[in-house]
Motif scaffolding. Structure first.
Motif, short mmCIF file in Angstrom:
data_model
loop_
_atom_site.label_atom_id
_atom_site.label_comp_id
_atom_site.label_asym_id
_atom_site.label_seq_id
_atom_site.Cartn_x
_atom_site.Cartn_y
_atom_site.Cartn_z
N LEU A 408 5.01 13.82 3.60
CA LEU A 408 5.56 12.83 4.52
C LEU A 408 4.55 11.75 4.89
N ASP A 409 3.28 12.11 4.96
CA ASP A 409 2.28 11.12 5.36
C ASP A 409 1.99 10.10 4.27
N ASP A 410 2.58 10.29 3.07
CA ASP A 410 2.42 9.32 1.98
C ASP A 410 3.54 8.28 1.97
N LEU A 411 4.56 8.45 2.81
CA LEU A 411 5.73 7.57 2.77
C LEU A 411 5.52 6.32 3.61
N ASP A 412 5.88 5.15 3.04
CA ASP A 412 5.92 3.94 3.85
C ASP A 412 7.32 3.81 4.44
N TYR A 413 7.57 2.75 5.16
CA TYR A 413 8.85 2.58 5.87
C TYR A 413 10.04 2.63 4.92
N ASP A 414 9.97 1.90 3.81
CA ASP A 414 11.09 1.89 2.85
C ASP A 414 11.30 3.28 2.25
N ALA A 415 10.20 3.97 1.96
CA ALA A 415 10.31 5.32 1.38
C ALA A 415 10.91 6.29 2.39
N TRP A 416 10.54 6.15 3.67
CA TRP A 416 11.14 6.99 4.71
C TRP A 416 12.66 6.82 4.74
N ARG A 417 13.12 5.57 4.66
CA ARG A 417 14.56 5.32 4.70
C ARG A 417 15.25 5.91 3.48
N GLU A 418 14.64 5.73 2.31
CA GLU A 418 15.23 6.26 1.08
C GLU A 418 15.26 7.78 1.11
N TYR A 419 14.17 8.38 1.57
CA TYR A 419 14.11 9.84 1.64
C TYR A 419 15.12 10.38 2.65
#
Length: 496
Positions: A408-419
């Motif tokens: 989770l600490d590798d995710l940026d904002y866009d990746a958080w939304r996609e995940y």
């Protein structure tokens, strides 16, 4: 009027042999004195049962009357003491048994707000006891958050992406998983992602929108009985997780488990070999194979137990519960294809007695968890099952080289939304199977979609709930840290 029983009492025997058994005049052996520790354990158990019964009554009354106070109205010291008592009650058995890992768990929860949320599900659920009783019910995962989705093997040893922790599984209103999940994404995006409030709201909304998208898909196509998320049909962010999870079994075993001769487990801070228990666990494996219809041959070889180890320090909510790793010899016999099966002590669901289930019964302990996995995952892990060891219920499952969770600490904002969207869709798939493999006797997808109308308002309501819950949890965590430093989460505190 009370009856006078003075003369009705039996007179004390007198004469020779009085007070002795009819065994030749010999006195019976002395009765074993009950120790102070035994009495304290009984007292602690009864107090925990009393509190649990009180919450069952509260949940039932709230479901029926909708006018009973929930713990969310508590503030200040009253809230602090409620949270402390709930956490102690939830860990009473571990504290009484001086279970290794319990103190470590409390320490880990004090370090991190997100870990605290993950490790205190009972506090979360007592805050919503009995709510949403009239809404459609599903087989709940019970502990939805960003860390409880991942890549794992199915029965054919093919990696799939899905929900992956069934310890709390039970029946109840579909909203309970969504509220827990949305709160988890708000806190995860804050603590692991460092996102600001507005972006955290959008991440939680993506989780809910992914769920709605999934329900619409399964309502239209009715593919939930066999559809799974594989590398070839996964969204890009999950496809990358499959790539990260790819690992050869040979290298995984050599690096993480095998000793130098590849004859058994390598001792470490986390792994404690207990090779003397091989014969015992051979019997457990044979019972599991019979129950789960696991046949000898193929990748399972002869199902021969090669070694056994105690696993220390694994999990968050389960820290302090007994856990074993069992190494099965692979068909090649050289260690390159051995199988690792985990035996993990099962416990009651944190939702037990406080979620409105109607007349739906999920079962007990490890059997409940194993049944839940079979409902949520089509063609899931062959070794997922339930075994009793020394009178205790244990869950079993395979550990695999490509079992992988999102960093989770590798995710940026866009990746958080996609995940978040992908996790919502995956949860919808699990819920949609409640009427196919589970005990629900009606089509759940259209019923839930209708209950959520208008969908935009529903999403906003649950996001607002999640933000409010996150603020409350943060205050609870600050009080918890103070209690922990002052010795309030100890065996001695449990006895007070």
């Amino acid at each position: 009027m009370a009856q006078d029983t003075t003369n009705a009492r039996a007179k004390k025997p007198s004469g020779k042999g009085a007070g002795r058994k009819g065994n030749g005049g010999k006195k019976s052996g002395p009765r074993k004195a009950e120790s102070a520790s035994d009495r304290q354990q009984v007292h602690t158990k009864r107090r925990g049962e009393k509190r649990a019964q009180a919450y069952r009554r509260l949940a039932q009354r709230y479901a029926e009357e909708a006018a009973v106070t929930l713990p969310t109205v508590l503030t200040g010291q009253a809230r602090r003491e409620h949270v402390r008592a709930t956490i102690l009650e939830d860990h009473a058995e571990r504290l009484e048994a001086h279970a290794q890992g319990t103190d470590l768990k409390f320490k880990e929860l004090a370090k991190d707000l997100y870990k605290y949320f993950r490790g205190t599900a009972l506090v979360f659920y007592r805050d919503i006891a009995g709510t949403d009783a009239a809404l459609p019910k599903v087989l709940l995962l019970g502990d939805v958050h960003p860390g409880n989705f991942g890549v794992m093997p199915n029965r054919d040893n093919v990696p799939i992406f899905s929900v992956n922790d069934f310890d709390e599984v039970t029946y109840g209103p579909f909203t309970w998983d969504l509220k827990r999940g949305a709160t988890g994404f708000v806190l995860g995006a804050k603590c692991e992602g460092g996102l600001k409030k507005k972006k955290r709201r959008k991440v939680a909304a993506c989780f809910l929108q992914g769920y709605i998208r999934g329900l619409r898909h399964f309502a239209e196509h009715e593919t939930e009985t066999h559809e799974v998320i594989r590398m070839d049909n996964a969204p890009p962010i999950i496809a990358r997780l499959f790539e990260e999870a790819a690992s050869s079994r040979d290298a995984w075993l050599r690096e993480k488990h095998h000793d130098e001769q590849r004859k058994g487990f390598r001792a470490s801070d986390e792994i404690e070999p207990v090779s003397s228990r091989r014969d015992e666990f051979q019997q457990h494996v044979e019972r599991l194979a019979e129950t789960n219809a696991i046949c000898k041959g193929g990748r399972c070889g002869d199902l021969k137990v090669k070694d056994v180890a105690v696993r220390h320090g694994a999990g968050t909510a389960s820290l302090g519960l007994a856990r074993f790793y069992v190494m099965l010899e692979g068909p090649n016999g050289d260690g390159c294809d051995d199988i690792i099966v985990e035996f993990k002590r099962a416990r009651s669901s944190a939702l037990d007695g406080i979620v409105p289930t109607g007349d739906l019964d999920p079962g007990k302990l490890a059997d409940r968890i194993a049944k839940g996995q079979r409902v949520h995952l089509p063609n899931g892990d062959a070794f997922y099952g339930a075994i009793e060891i020394e009178g205790k219920s244990f869950l079993t499952r395979e550990r695999a080289p490509y079992r992988e969770d999102m960093d989770l600490d590798d995710l940026d904002y866009d990746a958080w939304r996609e995940y978040a969207d992908a996790c919502g869709f995956s949860l919808a798939l699990a819920h949609a199977r409640s009427d196919d493999a589970g005990a629900i006797d009606h089509d759940v997808e259209p019923a839930i979609l209708k209950a959520m109308e208008p969908h935009d308002l529903f999403v906003d309501d649950v996001v607002c709930f999640a933000e409010e819950a996150a603020r409350r949890i943060k205050k609870d965590w600050k009080a918890y840290k103070r209690d922990w430093k002052l010795g309030g989460l100890s065996r001695k505190a449990l006895e007070l």
